[in-house]
Design an enzyme around this catalytic site. Sequence first.
Site, PDB file in Angstrom:
ATOM      1  N   LYS A 217       0.824  -1.219   0.000  1.00 49.75           N
ATOM      2  CA  LYS A 217       0.000   0.000   0.000  1.00 49.75           C
ATOM      3  C   LYS A 217       0.854   1.264   0.000  1.00 49.75           C
ATOM      4  O   LYS A 217       0.569   2.222  -0.730  1.00 49.75           O
ATOM      5  CB  LYS A 217      -0.933  -0.018   1.222  1.00 49.75           C
TER       6      LYS A 217
ATOM      7  N   HIS B  33     -19.628  10.949  -0.797  1.00 44.20           N
ATOM      8  CA  HIS B  33     -20.159   9.705  -0.244  1.00 44.20           C
ATOM      9  C   HIS B  33     -21.675   9.677  -0.463  1.00 44.20           C
ATOM     10  O   HIS B  33     -22.355  10.675  -0.207  1.00 44.20           O
ATOM     11  CB  HIS B  33     -19.856   9.622   1.254  1.00 44.20           C
TER      12      HIS B  33
END
Length: 236
Positions: free
Chosen positions: A68, A112
């Site tokens: 990551k 979102h």
Amino acid sequence: MNARKRTVVLISGRGSNMTALIAAASNPAYPAEIVGVISDRANAAGLGIAAARGIPTKVISRSDYAGKEAHDGAIDAALAAFGAEIVALAGYMRILGARFVEKWQGRMVNIHPALLPAFKGLDTHARALRAGMRIHGCTVHFVTLDMDDGPIIAQAAVPVMVGDNEDTLAARVLKAEHRLYPLALGLVAEGKARMEGGRTVLAHFADDADNGTSVVMAPDPLREETDLEHLARITP
């Protein structure tokens, strides 16, 4: 006029909110300029849309990096190459690491599909329906270390209709997203919304009166009252 803020959009899929931001930024008066689009998926449909509109694109696949942090580092390097001042997440489906988020905090925003802090995470529309919500919507917020938890910049609400399923509700919310995200990015780019002390500070609004009189109701009894008034006017 101040220089437009150089903004890079991160996507993973169709890029419909990215497309809305590109459309808004096609107006020279808009305070942000979309200078690049980055995707973690080479097959993201949004890449073709961005390229067709003359926006430079770059694919940075997770599978090409050992972990990551290395993947985040590659994204950060690409942002530097684009000269990015603001990062806009638009359907970007990977969680960014702490070092990356902290570096861009206050300059990275996300949309979102729910009225945060309700329904963080995935499957927001199905969860709203199961909960019996009568009003649902979307939120643009600054990105912080906790997922879907950053300070709220702007929200839009839509009614939940009696016959809604997940798809019809998602489509209604998406229309609101396409209006809300350009508004919110514009506020950040102009400095009218900024993150301070873990909160969003909204500044330079001469008059908030229009917001003060707006009401979203579902079901909406006002329509029935309007009809009754109309009936009274035409009844002898």
